[in-house]
Design a protein around this motif. Sequence first.
Motif, PDB file in Angstrom:
ATOM      1  N   SER A   3       0.818  -1.207   0.000  1.00  0.00           N
ATOM      2  CA  SER A   3       0.000   0.000   0.000  1.00  0.00           C
ATOM      3  C   SER A   3       0.855   1.262   0.000  1.00  0.00           C
ATOM      4  CB  SER A   3      -0.934   0.001   1.215  1.00  0.00           C
ATOM      5  OG  SER A   3      -0.192  -0.114   2.415  1.00  0.00           O
ATOM      6  N   LYS A   4       2.125   1.116   0.324  1.00  0.00           N
ATOM      7  CA  LYS A   4       3.031   2.250   0.331  1.00  0.00           C
ATOM      8  C   LYS A   4       4.233   1.927  -0.555  1.00  0.00           C
ATOM      9  CE  LYS A   4       1.850   3.408   5.137  1.00  0.00           C
ATOM     10  NZ  LYS A   4       2.358   3.563   6.520  1.00  0.00           N
ATOM     11  N   GLY A   5       4.678   2.906  -1.314  1.00  0.00           N
ATOM     12  CA  GLY A   5       5.819   2.688  -2.182  1.00  0.00           C
ATOM     13  C   GLY A   5       7.138   3.029  -1.521  1.00  0.00           C
ATOM     14  N   ALA A  18      12.255  -6.913  -2.286  1.00  0.00           N
ATOM     15  CA  ALA A  18      13.498  -6.340  -2.822  1.00  0.00           C
ATOM     16  C   ALA A  18      13.417  -6.172  -4.333  1.00  0.00           C
ATOM     17  CB  ALA A  18      14.685  -7.211  -2.437  1.00  0.00           C
ATOM     18  N   ASP A  19      12.754  -7.101  -5.004  1.00  0.00           N
ATOM     19  CA  ASP A  19      12.591  -6.996  -6.458  1.00  0.00           C
ATOM     20  C   ASP A  19      11.628  -5.874  -6.840  1.00  0.00           C
ATOM     21  OD1 ASP A  19      14.319  -9.099  -6.877  1.00  0.00           O
ATOM     22  OD2 ASP A  19      12.745 -10.607  -7.111  1.00  0.00           O
ATOM     23  N   HIS A  20      10.862  -5.383  -5.865  1.00  0.00           N
ATOM     24  CA  HIS A  20       9.904  -4.298  -6.119  1.00  0.00           C
ATOM     25  C   HIS A  20      10.326  -2.994  -5.434  1.00  0.00           C
ATOM     26  CE1 HIS A  20       7.473  -7.718  -7.411  1.00  0.00           C
ATOM     27  NE2 HIS A  20       6.713  -6.857  -8.049  1.00  0.00           N
ATOM     28  N   GLY A  21      11.624  -2.793  -5.270  1.00  0.00           N
ATOM     29  CA  GLY A  21      12.140  -1.507  -4.840  1.00  0.00           C
ATOM     30  C   GLY A  21      12.392  -1.328  -3.358  1.00  0.00           C
ATOM     31  N   VAL A  22      12.133  -2.340  -2.551  1.00  0.00           N
ATOM     32  CA  VAL A  22      12.371  -2.216  -1.109  1.00  0.00           C
ATOM     33  C   VAL A  22      13.846  -2.444  -0.811  1.00  0.00           C
ATOM     34  CG1 VAL A  22      11.926  -3.285   1.142  1.00  0.00           C
ATOM     35  CG2 VAL A  22      10.038  -2.836  -0.433  1.00  0.00           C
ATOM     36  N   ARG A  23      14.447  -1.529  -0.084  1.00  0.00           N
ATOM     37  CA  ARG A  23      15.864  -1.650   0.272  1.00  0.00           C
ATOM     38  C   ARG A  23      16.073  -2.042   1.726  1.00  0.00           C
ATOM     39  NH1 ARG A  23      19.592   2.578  -2.986  1.00  0.00           N
ATOM     40  NH2 ARG A  23      20.976   0.784  -2.659  1.00  0.00           N
ATOM     41  N   GLU A  24      15.043  -1.866   2.546  1.00  0.00           N
ATOM     42  CA  GLU A  24      15.144  -2.233   3.965  1.00  0.00           C
ATOM     43  C   GLU A  24      13.987  -3.151   4.345  1.00  0.00           C
ATOM     44  OE1 GLU A  24      15.592   0.019   8.242  1.00  0.00           O
ATOM     45  OE2 GLU A  24      14.036   0.752   6.878  1.00  0.00           O
ATOM     46  N   ALA A  25      14.301  -4.323   4.884  1.00  0.00           N
ATOM     47  CA  ALA A  25      13.303  -5.226   5.445  1.00  0.00           C
ATOM     48  C   ALA A  25      13.279  -5.024   6.954  1.00  0.00           C
ATOM     49  CB  ALA A  25      13.631  -6.671   5.109  1.00  0.00           C
ATOM     50  N   PHE A  26      12.138  -4.586   7.463  1.00  0.00           N
ATOM     51  CA  PHE A  26      11.966  -4.281   8.887  1.00  0.00           C
ATOM     52  C   PHE A  26      11.226  -5.462   9.514  1.00  0.00           C
ATOM     53  CE2 PHE A  26       9.496  -1.399  12.019  1.00  0.00           C
ATOM     54  CZ  PHE A  26      10.463  -1.580  13.001  1.00  0.00           C
TER      55      PHE A  26
END
Length: 463
Positions: free
Chosen positions: A162-164, A208-216
Amino acid sequence: MTSTRVHIVSLGCARNDVDSDELAGRLEAGGFSLVDEPDDAEAIVVNTCGFIESAKKDSIDTLLAASDLKGKGTTQRVVAVGCMAERYGRELADALPEADAVLGFDDYADIDSKLRLIMAGGHLEAHTPSDRRRLLPVAPAKRQAAASDIVIPGRAPIRRRSKGAPSAPVKIASGCDRRCAFCAIPSFRGSFVSRPIDDIVEEVTWLADHGVREAFLVSENTSSYGKDLGELGALETLLRRLDAIENLDWIRVSYLQPAEIRPGLIETMASVEKVVPYFDLSFQHAAPGVLRRMRRFGDPDSFLGLLDRVRTLEPDAGVRSNVIVGFPGETDADVETLIDFVAEARLDALGVFAYSDEEGTEGANLDGHLDQDVIDERYERVSELATELVDQRALERVGQRVRVLIESHDGDTAVGRAEHQGPEVDGTTSFATGAHLRVGDLVWGRVASTDGVDLIAREEGAA
């Protein structure tokens, strides 16, 4: 035929955000359209928080505000879901007729058909709440097999972002086996159950493949991860597996119970390259007597020893915690113990909460309840000290080189977080001449000054 437009409001913690993404994914797969603005929606789904009194009030206010939109535009239905809806069920539905439905966790699996019925004017009877700890076996080793037969929010693979944002919460477990005297969460979130490692790795790889650089990584109690998987050190294994994911830069671990931190966990967190030096340690108090009444464990010496272990390995690590003041039986001496500990701990972020009774908890029935004015006075005192101390801690970072994840812009200023800063609650790091920086960039900076807990840095190149 156009699809029904739905807006989801997510309140409370990052775990709720994961649940909201699951609901969004299920609704979209079921033929609904998700919209960003409530004014554009035909249905508003409010994912409520039921943790403490202030959070419950916020949930009620949000539901009432959403209900006010009915008849003024496109909005036709308002639906309550989430922790408060699960915790109170029919009681909430009776008290809040403005909501067209109150749905519990068991409704999530077919939320699309439930919402379609509601949109058509159908009525769904709210559930009568029960203790969700009874849904899983007492023995942790038997829970994985049983977990597939019940609804556990945030465990399903269906998810729509829901958030980019370049950071995303990832739920690695649900529920809690602890019996803290002030907390009602286990009764409506259920017993602790881990998500399998492969499922988490698959989700983080997709993110990560969809632009996420940090996994919280989030849960009610992250240090319990793996107790039901039959693998000692499962959290350490998970961190190493996540470290190998391409395009992922940061792994952030949240909500560790000091009493459950195993030998080697701190060392693993410090040695795995992508795990940021950030330690979210739930102390809750420092006076041993108060902690025992809370059904927790610890004392200033053990807590400070843990912090010393962390800083020996990661001298610049960020540490956040929460404390409760005014718990039944707390004495003036206990408050002084807490204050002395907080002053010595050098925390980067500290949430201070004033104790209030929660229905169904042991704390509500304890003797030694304090007058509200005493609780308020102690809360103000510790809160003011906490603000002063975390501001001082930020000042200690002036001159420090930090790596920053850019998350937004305010005019020409780029705003992000350094490795020691958790999402939303731990302050920010900004670059005044950062208009050229993009959301999602990782940038090195040198801390030049502070504004309270927030850092202002000079750019020193891409990270």
